[in-house]
Design an enzyme around this catalytic site. Structure first.
Site, short mmCIF file in Angstrom:
data_model
loop_
_atom_site.label_atom_id
_atom_site.label_comp_id
_atom_site.label_asym_id
_atom_site.label_seq_id
_atom_site.Cartn_x
_atom_site.Cartn_y
_atom_site.Cartn_z
N LYS A 30 -9.86 -0.03 -0.24
CA LYS A 30 -10.59 -1.08 -0.69
C LYS A 30 -9.43 -2.34 -0.31
CE LYS A 30 -9.29 -0.72 -5.29
NZ LYS A 30 -9.73 -0.91 -6.79
N ARG A 122 -16.39 0.82 -16.53
CA ARG A 122 -16.64 -0.47 -15.63
C ARG A 122 -18.28 -0.02 -14.90
NH1 ARG A 122 -11.80 -1.38 -11.44
NH2 ARG A 122 -12.17 0.86 -10.71
N TYR A 256 11.35 -29.40 -6.78
CA TYR A 256 10.57 -30.17 -7.50
C TYR A 256 10.85 -29.91 -8.93
CZ TYR A 256 8.12 -30.39 -3.16
OH TYR A 256 7.83 -30.92 -1.46
N MET A 302 6.35 -24.44 -1.75
CA MET A 302 5.02 -23.78 -0.99
C MET A 302 5.74 -23.03 0.28
SD MET A 302 1.65 -25.64 0.46
CE MET A 302 0.53 -25.04 1.19
C1 LIG Z 1 -12.11 3.67 -8.48
C2 LIG Z 1 -10.55 4.02 -7.98
N1 LIG Z 1 -10.01 5.09 -7.76
C3 LIG Z 1 -8.93 5.20 -7.08
C4 LIG Z 1 -8.09 4.21 -7.05
C5 LIG Z 1 -6.74 4.22 -6.58
O1 LIG Z 1 -5.59 3.79 -7.43
P1 LIG Z 1 -4.07 3.85 -7.38
O2 LIG Z 1 -3.94 2.84 -6.29
O3 LIG Z 1 -3.62 3.92 -8.47
O4 LIG Z 1 -3.94 5.22 -6.80
C6 LIG Z 1 -8.58 2.85 -7.77
C7 LIG Z 1 -7.77 1.83 -7.55
O5 LIG Z 1 -7.76 0.78 -8.29
C8 LIG Z 1 -9.84 2.77 -7.92
O6 LIG Z 1 -10.42 1.44 -8.26
#
Ligand SMILES: Cc1ncc(COP(=O)(O)O)c(C=O)c1O
Length: 356
Positions: A30, A122, A256, A302
């Site tokens: 992701k 969630r 700054y 920056m």
């Molecule tokens: C639903 C879900 N599964 C697996 C993972 C993987 O977690 P990690 O990066 O701690 O292995 C995540 C990461 O946020 C997640 O949201």
């Protein structure tokens, strides 16, 4: 002289192979594969032997399918674009009983993984009884109206915590749910729960599970601090350059808003990287590496930072903010921000990105 992020592809692949050691893994890709780049990462993971991927974005899931016709793709957020899911052969989570009944008319033929809500709250079904209800309801529909319920999963929100017993609670919730579901006359093609922390603290995949669903450990950072650095290795570096070294007198300030006041006469290296390149302000409370020596960062702007150096440092010298010797996870454990937070912050548009 430009600040850059450099990824060593072969090192990345070798590390993934070592971490997974032939166990079946669903890689979490992701957010543009934890900001490593989706295409680079999926290709590397496939070369390392992974053939299942999960993401939260349908748009990314489609990109993965366009790269490879055969891999398994799992969407961890629900979508109502059912035709697109079917067209690209993407499975998705079932996020609630309400969602199931709301969309029952249009969800036929969509691949679903039943999600257990667990302590994270969630998304997901409340318990095994809601899951059983979905399975029975779906099985009672005419064949051409049924969803394809092919998976069951949960996410552990506390696997990297050792202080309380929340991980044990969420693990028990899950195993109780799974054991119950396994007493039903139903076969799941995908059973997955463990993230990186759970995978390492349990010494691998739980019994009866088809995959561990790993993210951060595949990208080279440890999920918790008591693990040896060799558990996973960081294959990218973030480097910058000393533009010039300036001497500052005791009592003079630089940066700054008086960011740094010299307690003694000292040398300050002006370096060509800053928060605009994604270096977090919290990171600038710590060191940078120049010629294998650590020097304190004294100010962050920056496009520049100040590092207090000695006489051995000169303009043109390389300054390393992150590498396997000065790792993302070191700063996570020092409170700079989560591993993924530091990695996601890096600005791939202002840094030169190199894959070697
Ligand atoms: C639903 C879900 N599964 C697996 C993972 C993987 O977690 P990690 O990066 O701690 O292995 C995540 C990461 O946020 C997640 O949201």
């Amino acid at each position: 002289m430009v600040a850059r992020i450099t990824i060593d592809k072969q090192k990345f692949i070798n590390n993934v192979k070592k971490v997974i050691s032939d166990q079946p893994i669903m890689a979490v890709v992701k957010n543009d594969a934890y900001h490593f780049g989706l295409e680079f990462t999926v290709e590397s993971f496939i070369l390392a032997g992974i053939n299942s991927f999960s993401t939260t974005s349908l748009h990314e899931a489609i990109r993965i399918r366009k790269m490879n016709k055969n891999v398994n793709i799992f969407l961890m957020n629900a979508s109502v674009e059912f035709n697109t899911l079917k067209q690209y052969n993407i499975a998705m989570t079932l996020p609630s009983l309400k969602f199931y009944y709301e969309h029952i008319e249009s969800i036929q033929g969509v691949k679903l993984h039943l999600e257990l809500e667990n302590l994270l709250h969630r998304s997901g079904l409340k318990d095994q009884y809601e899951m059983e209800e979905v399975i029975r309801h779906n099985n009672n529909l005419p064949q051409d109206k049924q969803a394809i319920i092919e998976g069951i999963w949960t996410h552990f929100g506390y696997a990297d915590e050792f202080d309380g017993n929340e991980y044990e609670i969420e693990k028990n919730n899950w195993l109780t749910c799974l054991n119950y579901m396994m007493t039903l006359d139903y076969t799941f093609k995908f059973i997955h729960a463990q993230n990186s922390a759970s995978f390492v603290r349990e010494n691998g995949i739980f019994d009866h599970h088809t995959h561990a669903r790993l993210g951060i450990i595949l990208y080279g950072s440890r999920p918790y601090s008591t693990l040896a650095p060799s558990t996973t290795e960081q294959s990218f570096t973030v480097t910058a350059n000393v533009i010039q070294v300036r001497s500052i007198k005791k009592g003079e300030t630089c940066g700054y808003s008086f960011q740094f006041t010299a307690k003694e006469d000292c040398n300050i290296a002006v370096v060509d990287i800053g928060y605009g390149d994604g270096i977090l302000r919290t990171r600038s409370k710590h060191d940078a590496l120049i010629h294998n020596t650590r020097y304190p960062i004294r100010g962050l702007m920056m496009s520049h930072m100040f590092v207090e150096v000695d006489d051995t440092v000169n303009s043109g010298d390389l300054v390393t903010l992150y590498s396997n010797d000065i790792r993302i996870d070191e700063f996570t454990f020092k409170g700079v921000g989560a591993n993924s937070e530091q990695i996601s912050a890096l600005n791939h548009h202002s840094l030169i990105k190199e894959i070697k």
